[in-house]
Scaffold this active site. Structure first.
Site, PDB file in Angstrom:
ATOM      1  N   GLU A 322       0.688  -1.034  -0.011  1.00  0.00           N
ATOM      2  CA  GLU A 322      -0.033  -0.056  -0.043  1.00  0.00           C
ATOM      3  C   GLU A 322       0.890   1.174   0.126  1.00  0.00           C
ATOM      4  O   GLU A 322       0.454   2.304  -0.563  1.00  0.00           O
ATOM      5  CB  GLU A 322      -0.910  -0.050   1.162  1.00  0.00           C
ATOM      6  CG  GLU A 322      -2.088   0.878   1.062  1.00  0.00           C
ATOM      7  CD  GLU A 322      -3.276   0.717   2.021  1.00  0.00           C
ATOM      8  OE1 GLU A 322      -4.420   0.355   1.576  1.00  0.00           O
ATOM      9  OE2 GLU A 322      -3.159   0.603   3.261  1.00  0.00           O
ATOM     10  N   HIS A 351       7.188 -27.251   1.943  1.00  0.00           N
ATOM     11  CA  HIS A 351       6.406 -28.389   1.541  1.00  0.00           C
ATOM     12  C   HIS A 351       5.277 -27.880   0.520  1.00  0.00           C
ATOM     13  O   HIS A 351       4.284 -28.659   0.277  1.00  0.00           O
ATOM     14  CB  HIS A 351       5.819 -29.298   2.557  1.00  0.00           C
ATOM     15  CG  HIS A 351       7.180 -29.737   3.439  1.00  0.00           C
ATOM     16  ND1 HIS A 351       7.540 -30.934   3.287  1.00  0.00           N
ATOM     17  CD2 HIS A 351       7.790 -29.175   4.376  1.00  0.00           C
ATOM     18  CE1 HIS A 351       8.668 -31.143   4.189  1.00  0.00           C
ATOM     19  NE2 HIS A 351       8.782 -30.091   4.774  1.00  0.00           N
ATOM     20  N   LYS A 455     -13.368   1.295  -3.576  1.00  0.00           N
ATOM     21  CA  LYS A 455     -14.567   1.802  -2.654  1.00  0.00           C
ATOM     22  C   LYS A 455     -15.569   2.448  -3.301  1.00  0.00           C
ATOM     23  O   LYS A 455     -16.738   2.309  -3.136  1.00  0.00           O
ATOM     24  CB  LYS A 455     -13.849   2.853  -1.502  1.00  0.00           C
ATOM     25  CG  LYS A 455     -12.895   2.276  -0.551  1.00  0.00           C
ATOM     26  CD  LYS A 455     -12.783   3.031   0.778  1.00  0.00           C
ATOM     27  CE  LYS A 455     -11.885   2.528   1.563  1.00  0.00           C
ATOM     28  NZ  LYS A 455     -11.109   3.523   2.578  1.00  0.00           N
TER      29      LYS A 455
HETATM   30  O1  LIG Z   1      -8.902   2.608   9.985  1.00  0.00           O
HETATM   31  P1  LIG Z   1      -9.763   2.729   8.867  1.00  0.00           P
HETATM   32  O2  LIG Z   1      -9.888   4.158   8.461  1.00  0.00           O
HETATM   33  O3  LIG Z   1     -10.958   2.045   9.148  1.00  0.00           O
HETATM   34  O4  LIG Z   1      -9.047   2.377   7.617  1.00  0.00           O
HETATM   35  C1  LIG Z   1      -8.834   1.163   7.248  1.00  0.00           C
HETATM   36  C2  LIG Z   1      -8.103   0.761   6.275  1.00  0.00           C
HETATM   37  O5  LIG Z   1      -8.754   1.191   4.852  1.00  0.00           O
HETATM   38  C3  LIG Z   1      -8.406   1.790   4.221  1.00  0.00           C
HETATM   39  O6  LIG Z   1      -9.128   1.676   3.030  1.00  0.00           O
HETATM   40  C4  LIG Z   1      -6.970   2.104   3.758  1.00  0.00           C
HETATM   41  O7  LIG Z   1      -6.800   1.430   2.495  1.00  0.00           O
HETATM   42  C5  LIG Z   1      -6.006   1.313   4.821  1.00  0.00           C
HETATM   43  O8  LIG Z   1      -4.748   2.056   4.976  1.00  0.00           O
HETATM   44  C6  LIG Z   1      -6.901   1.615   5.972  1.00  0.00           C
HETATM   45  O9  LIG Z   1      -5.691   1.090   7.073  1.00  0.00           O
END
Ligand SMILES: O=P(O)(O)OC[C@H]1O[C@H](O)[C@H](O)[C@@H](O)[C@@H]1O
Length: 528
Positions: A322, A351, A455
């Protein structure tokens, strides 16, 4: 290179940290001195970039944020007295809360002690706590931890059914830096319903770990949860293990969080040295650059020869991929950077896929993690004078040698023992190595624009689902998938609509598909 020359090379490049008892061996990476010299000016810049970052520069330009995970283990380095105080206070809050839970001063409404934890979070809000729990939780921790790190209904059921009647003594940590990530929100809502179904008042069991004023923070405040522990915008999710995200779950499990912080601090000190050869993180970054030609041409295979470090590769997968997997560099040039990371543990993987590593496509370098101490206490003999630990050690050394003989490079990191200090140090080592490597290849390691695209696409699919259901409710007759797509004003989304409907059908959600399932275009769809 013959055995004598290799032994010389081993000694020439061996890094040893006395305080931590940690060794780093990059002698089986086939770079030469000219290569190291060619990177010197890039490293000068990397050291300077890191120095500026630690002093509070905006190291994440597009999110306009400071990057301060190093301050967490040495608050004196925080760029302002207010930040320092915040770090110190949060740590005290974490320790005090864990202590209150352990002594029963904070307890569930009808019982004297909490026995279990459900930790709800994803990505950086899950991988660190999971890795550390697996590596460091005692065999009989004061609280047993369970993780919900997905929006998989069956996965949630599994956790809840393994807890069973102990829900009444289970503390829930909802961990989300942004407080708006859908998966932990879903997990929280489902878990809340599970408490309600048993007439338990969820708020009396719930703790939020999130940024001040996030949606999660607001929910926790308005519902009167047990407490909220702050998370800061200057700590990235994937470097948050030593913030409240990692420390509260660890402290609750009886893990020595001060020792984790100390180990990380010691490693931070060692990786601040502006000299490649005397800086283990620089040596790692140099090795990665060499192996993949500064373009990630080779994958990083992480093989800890110790069961308790099983999740280290998964943890590193997020930290490295990431951070480094970026389309553009800091000058806006398209570069498609990154290093792929995978691995489980040795000797188990010997293995499984190590066959390919030894003989197949040479598109990787290995990182072997060695732990000198086999177990606490003496080992029984398997054969005369030989223990299981001797086998494990032999398999590690053998794999290293067999790979090298077939022109496959490897790095070996050796720690004396898996404990809170060494785990803290390993995390800090890789955090810094990633930071250096990002400077070498001129990318921003601290944002993740690519994640946003996925997302948004997922949110669009959920919107489409609503539209499709509305069409079926309004039309009240069987329609083909393309008719539904037209009526929903989403003709170009016909395939996604088919998949949405198939999913609803499979889950008895009131949608019926009629016809030959192998010919989606001929199906008719109705509501039952
Ligand atoms: O802790 P949060 O704000 O829920 O984020 C949780 C995760 O989701 C995101 O999409 C990012 O890509 C991550 O880097 C992050 O750790």
């Amino acid at each position: 290179m013959d055995a004598k020359a290799l032994w010389q090379r081993y000694q020439e490049w061996l890094y040893y940290h006395e305080g931590l008892g940690l060794y780093l061996d990059i002698s089986r990476m086939r770079f030469d001195n000219a290569f190291v010299e060619s990177l010197q000016s890039k490293f000068d810049k990397a050291f300077a970039d890191m120095d500026a970052l630690e002093k509070g520069a905006i190291a994440n330009p597009d999110e306009n944020r400071m990057v301060g995970h190093y301050w967490l283990r040495n608050p004196d380095l925080a760029p302002s007295p207010e930040l320092k105080q915040e770090i110190v206070q949060t740590l005290e809050q974490i320790e005090a809360f864990a202590d209150q839970v352990h002594t029963g001063a904070v307890h569930p409404p009808k019982e004297s002690r909490f026995t279990d934890i459900i930790s709800i979070g994803i990505g950086g809000s899950a991988l660190g706590p999971q890795f550390v729990a697996e590596a460091l939780a005692p065999d009989f921790p004061p609280l047993n931890i369970h993780f919900i790190d997905n929006t998989d209904p069956a996965g949630i059921d599994r956790v809840l059914s393994s807890i069973g009647d102990k829900l009444a003594t289970t503390l829930v940590l909802v961990i989300s830096k942004s407080g708006g990530t859908p998966e932990p929100r879903n997990g929280m809502i489902e878990v809340k319903k599970a408490y309600a179904a048993k007439n338990l008042d969820f708020a009396k069991y719930a703790v939020a770990i999130t940024s001040t004023d996030s949606n999660l923070d607001k929910v926790a405040q308005s519902e009167g949860w047990l407490t909220t522990v702050p998370m800061y915008d200057w700590v990235g999710g994937r470097t948050s293990e030593m913030s409240s995200v990692g420390l509260l779950p660890a402290a609750l499990q009886g893990i020595d969080i001060r020792a984790m912080l100390d180990g990380a601090k010691e490693m931070d000190d060692a990786t601040r040295v502006a000299n490649i050869k005397n800086n283990p993180a620089a040596l790692l970054a140099l090795s990665w650059y060499f192996s993949g030609n500064g373009k990630g041409e080779k994958d990083m295979v992480v093989l800890p020869y110790k069961d308790s470090l099983l999740l280290f590769s998964r943890y590193l997968q997020q930290l490295v991929m990431e951070s480094l997997g970026k389309e553009q560099d800091l000058d806006g040039k398209t570069v498609y950077q990154g290093i792929a990371v995978y691995g489980n543990k040795g000797s188990t993987d010997q293995h499984a896929y190590v066959q390919q590593l030894r003989e197949g496509v040479p598109n990787f370098f290995a990182t072997l993690i060695e732990v000198l101490e086999d177990r606490q206490g003496a080992s029984p003999e398997i054969d005369p004078g030989v223990t299981s630990g001797d086998y494990l050690s032999g398999f590690l050394l053998g794999t290293r040698q067999a790979l090298y003989e077939n022109n496959r490079d490897s790095i070996t990191v050796t720690i004396p023992q898996v404990n809170a200090r060494t785990v803290g140090a390993l995390i800090a080592l890789y955090e810094r190595a990633v930071g250096f490597y990002a400077s070498l290849v001129n990318i921003n390691a601290y944002h993740q624009p690519g994640v946003e695209a996925g997302k948004k696409a997922a949110a669009a699919i959920l919107d489409l689902q609503q539209k499709v259901i509305k069409v079926l409710q309004t039309e009240k007759k069987a329609l083909s998938i393309s008719e539904i797509a037209d009526k929903a004003g989403a003709a170009e989304q016909v395939e996604a609509i088919y998949k949405i409907l198939r999913h609803l059908h499979a889950n008895n959600r009131g949608v019926v598909l009629t016809g030959d399932l192998s010919k989606p275009g001929n199906l008719t769809v109705s509501l039952d």
